[in-house]
Write a protein that holds these residues in place. Structure first.
Motif, mmCIF file in Angstrom:
data_model
loop_
_atom_site.group_PDB
_atom_site.id
_atom_site.type_symbol
_atom_site.label_atom_id
_atom_site.label_comp_id
_atom_site.label_asym_id
_atom_site.label_seq_id
_atom_site.Cartn_x
_atom_site.Cartn_y
_atom_site.Cartn_z
ATOM 1 N N SER A 105 8.948 1.287 8.480
ATOM 2 C CA SER A 105 8.106 2.381 8.028
ATOM 3 C C SER A 105 7.690 2.152 6.584
ATOM 4 O O SER A 105 8.514 1.800 5.737
ATOM 5 N N LEU A 106 6.413 2.358 6.302
ATOM 6 C CA LEU A 106 5.925 2.167 4.935
ATOM 7 C C LEU A 106 6.421 3.267 4.001
ATOM 8 O O LEU A 106 6.387 3.109 2.794
ATOM 9 N N SER A 107 6.895 4.366 4.579
ATOM 10 C CA SER A 107 7.389 5.457 3.736
ATOM 11 C C SER A 107 8.685 5.078 3.026
ATOM 12 O O SER A 107 9.077 5.736 2.064
ATOM 13 N N ASN A 108 9.364 4.032 3.501
ATOM 14 C CA ASN A 108 10.617 3.610 2.875
ATOM 15 C C ASN A 108 10.396 2.655 1.710
ATOM 16 O O ASN A 108 11.359 2.257 1.052
ATOM 17 N N LEU A 109 9.151 2.254 1.450
ATOM 18 C CA LEU A 109 8.863 1.299 0.389
ATOM 19 C C LEU A 109 8.787 2.001 -0.964
ATOM 20 O O LEU A 109 8.398 3.169 -1.051
ATOM 21 N N SER A 110 9.138 1.260 -2.000
ATOM 22 C CA SER A 110 8.950 1.783 -3.351
ATOM 23 C C SER A 110 7.471 1.716 -3.715
ATOM 24 O O SER A 110 6.671 1.106 -3.001
ATOM 25 N N ASN A 111 7.116 2.337 -4.825
ATOM 26 C CA ASN A 111 5.714 2.349 -5.236
ATOM 27 C C ASN A 111 5.212 0.933 -5.534
ATOM 28 O O ASN A 111 4.086 0.572 -5.162
ATOM 29 N N ASP A 112 6.051 0.104 -6.170
ATOM 30 C CA ASP A 112 5.646 -1.269 -6.461
ATOM 31 C C ASP A 112 5.496 -2.087 -5.185
ATOM 32 O O ASP A 112 4.586 -2.912 -5.066
ATOM 33 N N GLN A 113 6.392 -1.886 -4.229
ATOM 34 C CA GLN A 113 6.291 -2.605 -2.959
ATOM 35 C C GLN A 113 5.043 -2.192 -2.193
ATOM 36 O O GLN A 113 4.371 -3.031 -1.575
ATOM 37 N N LEU A 114 4.706 -0.906 -2.230
ATOM 38 C CA LEU A 114 3.514 -0.441 -1.546
ATOM 39 C C LEU A 114 2.255 -1.030 -2.181
ATOM 40 O O LEU A 114 1.314 -1.431 -1.476
ATOM 41 N N LYS A 115 2.233 -1.134 -3.510
ATOM 42 C CA LYS A 115 1.094 -1.758 -4.185
ATOM 43 C C LYS A 115 0.959 -3.227 -3.780
ATOM 44 O O LYS A 115 -0.153 -3.709 -3.507
ATOM 45 N N SER A 116 2.092 -3.925 -3.724
ATOM 46 C CA SER A 116 2.046 -5.337 -3.329
ATOM 47 C C SER A 116 1.548 -5.484 -1.895
ATOM 48 O O SER A 116 0.806 -6.425 -1.583
ATOM 49 N N LEU A 117 1.939 -4.571 -1.031
ATOM 50 C CA LEU A 117 1.486 -4.636 0.363
ATOM 51 C C LEU A 117 -0.017 -4.440 0.472
ATOM 52 O O LEU A 117 -0.694 -5.126 1.246
ATOM 53 N N ILE A 118 -0.579 -3.498 -0.294
ATOM 54 C CA ILE A 118 -2.029 -3.265 -0.253
ATOM 55 C C ILE A 118 -2.770 -4.452 -0.860
ATOM 56 O O ILE A 118 -3.784 -4.921 -0.310
ATOM 57 N N LEU A 119 -2.282 -4.986 -1.978
ATOM 58 C CA LEU A 119 -2.912 -6.168 -2.583
ATOM 59 C C LEU A 119 -2.806 -7.384 -1.667
ATOM 60 O O LEU A 119 -3.634 -8.298 -1.737
ATOM 61 N N PHE A 120 -1.800 -7.388 -0.796
ATOM 62 C CA PHE A 120 -1.598 -8.477 0.156
ATOM 63 C C PHE A 120 -2.737 -8.564 1.170
ATOM 64 O O PHE A 120 -2.921 -9.602 1.815
ATOM 65 N N HIS A 121 -3.525 -7.497 1.303
ATOM 66 C CA HIS A 121 -4.635 -7.460 2.261
ATOM 67 C C HIS A 121 -5.946 -7.972 1.660
ATOM 68 O O HIS A 121 -7.018 -7.757 2.256
ATOM 69 N N ALA A 122 -5.910 -8.633 0.508
ATOM 70 C CA ALA A 122 -7.145 -9.101 -0.132
ATOM 71 C C ALA A 122 -6.941 -10.492 -0.713
ATOM 72 O O ALA A 122 -5.854 -10.831 -1.193
ATOM 73 N N LEU A 123 -8.008 -11.281 -0.672
ATOM 74 C CA LEU A 123 -8.036 -12.600 -1.302
ATOM 75 C C LEU A 123 -8.928 -12.524 -2.532
ATOM 76 O O LEU A 123 -10.000 -11.906 -2.479
ATOM 77 N N PRO A 124 -8.542 -13.148 -3.650
ATOM 78 C CA PRO A 124 -9.334 -13.056 -4.880
ATOM 79 C C PRO A 124 -10.548 -13.983 -4.872
ATOM 80 O O PRO A 124 -10.834 -14.659 -5.862
ATOM 81 N N LYS A 125 -11.271 -14.012 -3.758
ATOM 82 C CA LYS A 125 -12.470 -14.830 -3.648
ATOM 83 C C LYS A 125 -13.251 -14.395 -2.418
ATOM 84 O O LYS A 125 -12.668 -13.908 -1.446
ATOM 85 N N TYR A 126 -14.562 -14.573 -2.480
ATOM 86 C CA TYR A 126 -15.417 -14.238 -1.334
ATOM 87 C C TYR A 126 -15.387 -15.381 -0.322
ATOM 88 O O TYR A 126 -15.594 -16.541 -0.672
ATOM 89 N N TYR A 127 -15.084 -15.055 0.941
ATOM 90 C CA TYR A 127 -15.081 -16.041 2.016
ATOM 91 C C TYR A 127 -15.932 -15.519 3.168
ATOM 92 O O TYR A 127 -15.669 -14.425 3.706
ATOM 93 N N ALA A 128 -16.958 -16.303 3.533
ATOM 94 C CA ALA A 128 -17.734 -15.986 4.728
ATOM 95 C C ALA A 128 -16.959 -16.451 5.955
ATOM 96 O O ALA A 128 -15.967 -17.181 5.853
#
Length: 266
Positions: A105-128
């Motif tokens: 459950s994501l509700s058990n994550l700390s605030n820093d862990q939740l931020k890392s999880l959301i940032l984990f869904h993005a790449l720092p570059k545009y890819y077609a």
């Protein structure tokens, strides 16, 4: 007298002609008009991409957007999209993907862990979409979370698979793919190995088949009944044995009494 006067007129005319010719040679040439070179127009500034608007109308991505806003990471995503040359690529799970996430459950994550999880869904570059074939040869690929938050890509005949080390998913559709922003829909939430470990949860076991109800026949003797009859027969045997022993004891005593009486008589 006519001749000197004629000479004088001719000399005066020659002097005027020479003065006129000298004046023409001494005067500077007229300036040549130059055509001004047009200044090139400045390149148009790239259009500002509003990620909040894109995710709100393209959904259903409301859960992911709520996490972006609650963690204040929407500004980080916007800055990467509009203020860098690299752009951004975002993998967005549908709302149903979050609802189906029973464990962990994501509700058990700390605030820093939740931020890392959301940032984990993005790449720092545009890819077609066409870039993922080459990207699969460079795996693992660093995400916007940095550090150990990497993804492995596999391009299987045009279908892009993502492996986080803890969860696996695939790209199901392209929501927006115009440089500098690419948004792709995935069918599962990306769970980073750096948070949840290396043990991928096993698939749920199938439900066991119902066992047939084998009940004993009504007229078949049960173990209890057999045990009861045997236990009842034991007392009857012991009682008969005790009666025989008692009778033998009485007869033996009578024989001894008679024998003793005869001895006394003699």
């Amino acid at each position: 007298m006519q001749f000197p006067r004629t000479c004088l007129i001719l000399c005066s005319a020659l002097l005027l002609c020479s003065s006129f010719t000298y004046g023409q040679k001494a005067s500077p040439p007229a300036p040549i008009a130059l055509t001004p070179t047009p200044t090139p127009a400045p390149a148009p500034a790239p259009e500002y991409v509003n990620l909040t608007y894109l995710l709100s109308v393209a959904g259903p991505f409301h859960t992911f957007l709520n996490y972006l806003e609650s963690t204040k990471l929407v500004d980080t995503f916007q800055n990467q999209a509009n203020n860098t040359k690299q752009g951004i690529t975002i993998f967005v799970p549908k709302d149903s993907s979050f609802k189906g996430l029973k464990k962990p459950s994501l509700s058990n994550l700390s605030n820093d862990q939740l931020k890392s999880l959301i940032l984990f869904h993005a790449l720092p570059k545009y890819y077609a979409l066409a870039d993922f074939s080459e990207l699969s040869t460079k795996s693992p690929v660093s995400t916007l979370a940095g550090g150990k938050y990497t993804l492995n890509f596999t391009d299987d005949a045009g279908t892009v698979h993502l492996d986080s080390g803890w969860s696996k998913t695939e790209v199901t559709s392209a929501v927006h793919s115009t440089d500098p922003v690419a948004i792709y829909q995935v069918n599962k939430v990306l769970l980073p190995e750096a948070i949840f470990g290396t043990d991928i949860p096993p698939m749920p076991a199938p439900a066991p088949a119902p066992t047939p109800d084998i009940s004993p026949a009504a007229d078949a003797p049960s173990a209890d009944s057999k045990g009861g009859s045997s236990s009842k027969s034991l007392p009857s045997n012991s009682s008969s044995r005790s009666i025989v022993e008692l009778s033998l004891s009485i007869w033996s005593q009578m024989v001894l009494a008679v024998f003793g009486g005869l001895v006394l008589l003699f």
